[in-house]
Design a protein around this motif. Structure first.
Motif: not given
Length: 270
Positions: A176-192
């Motif tokens: 649901a996030m845009p690809a350049d959303d700055p919060d995306g890094a935190a989501v990737h870290n939590a998913l990892g």
């Protein structure tokens, strides 16, 4: 002359008998039997009673003096520096015992208070997580949750160790996030993190690499990448990840310790 000598001896005997009787009455009760036996000597042993009397008197005085000395030694006054009585020792022990008991009681109450505070805090935090998870879950089921709310729900579920549901909501948040959303890094870290807890190390590495690609200075993601590389025995990549951490945070203790450990293993096992 023989009569005169015999009379003198009889007179002396009567005088000695009177002296022995007088001494027998004045002597202590314990010595009277000894005096009586000593004064029954025959006339041929007139000197024996006197010697026995002197010995008894000397012995009696010695015993009396010894008893008095023992009494004086056993019951000295504490005020004069002598040995303390049992009552005084008991009073002193009670006086010393009270502060120690207060100290132990204070330490026990402090420990119990700290433990109670920790338990209450944990209960409140868990209760807050339960409420937040319920509210966010209701929004997710109604398809009205924002990407940020989906990320929060995934993070809460990961903390509650419900990793499969956490992965689902985190993936929904990324979709649901845009690809350049700055919060995306935190989501990737939590998913990892969720993937690594499920022992899916390759998927976890991909998520951490995407997080550090979006934010090169993301220290937590670099450390997590190093950790998952260690678990998958990719020591060279783990050393690179910890080295990147120290570029942005030179005093990071976790990265320093793990990098030293990884380098030792590499030098030992190749």
């Amino acid at each position: 002359p023989g009569t005169t000598t015999l009379g003198k001896m009889m007179a002396a005997s009567r005088g000695l008998s009177r002296s022995s009787a007088s001494i027998h009455k004045s002597a202590p009760r314990g010595h009277r039997a000894m005096l009586g036996r000593s004064c029954d000597a025959t006339m041929g042993n007139l000197l024996l009673p006197c010697v026995t009397i002197r010995r008894v008197h000397a012995t009696g005085n010695h015993k009396t003096r010894s008893s008095a000395s023992r009494a004086a030694f056993a019951l000295p006054s504490a005020a004069t520096g002598g040995a303390a009585s049992p009552q005084e020792i008991a009073m002193l022990a009670e006086g010393l015992e009270a502060p120690v008991q207060v100290l132990y009681l204070g330490a026990l109450l402090t420990f119990l208070g700290g433990a109670a505070f920790f338990v209450v805090r944990q209960v409140l935090e868990r209760r807050e997580l339960e409420i937040s998870a319920y509210d966010l879950g209701e929004k997710a089921r109604a398809n009205v949750a924002t990407p940020q709310e989906l990320y929060e729900l995934g993070s809460i579920l990961a903390r509650k160790k419900v990793y499969s549901l956490a992965v689902k909501h985190l993936e929904d948040a990324l979709a649901a996030m845009p690809a350049d959303d700055p919060d995306g890094a935190a989501v990737h870290n939590a998913l990892g993190y969720a993937y690594s807890k499920m022992d899916m190390f390759d998927l976890a590495k991909e998520q951490y690499e995407q997080a550090t690609g979006m934010q090169p200075g993301y220290v937590m993601a670099w450390n997590n990448l190093g950790d998952v590389c260690e678990k998958s025995r990719d020591l060279e990549r783990a050393a690179e990840a910890y080295t990147e951490t120290l570029k942005f945070a030179p005093e990071n203790e976790i990265a320093k310790e793990r990098l030293e450990f990884v380098r030792r293993r590499i030098s030992t096992y190749g």
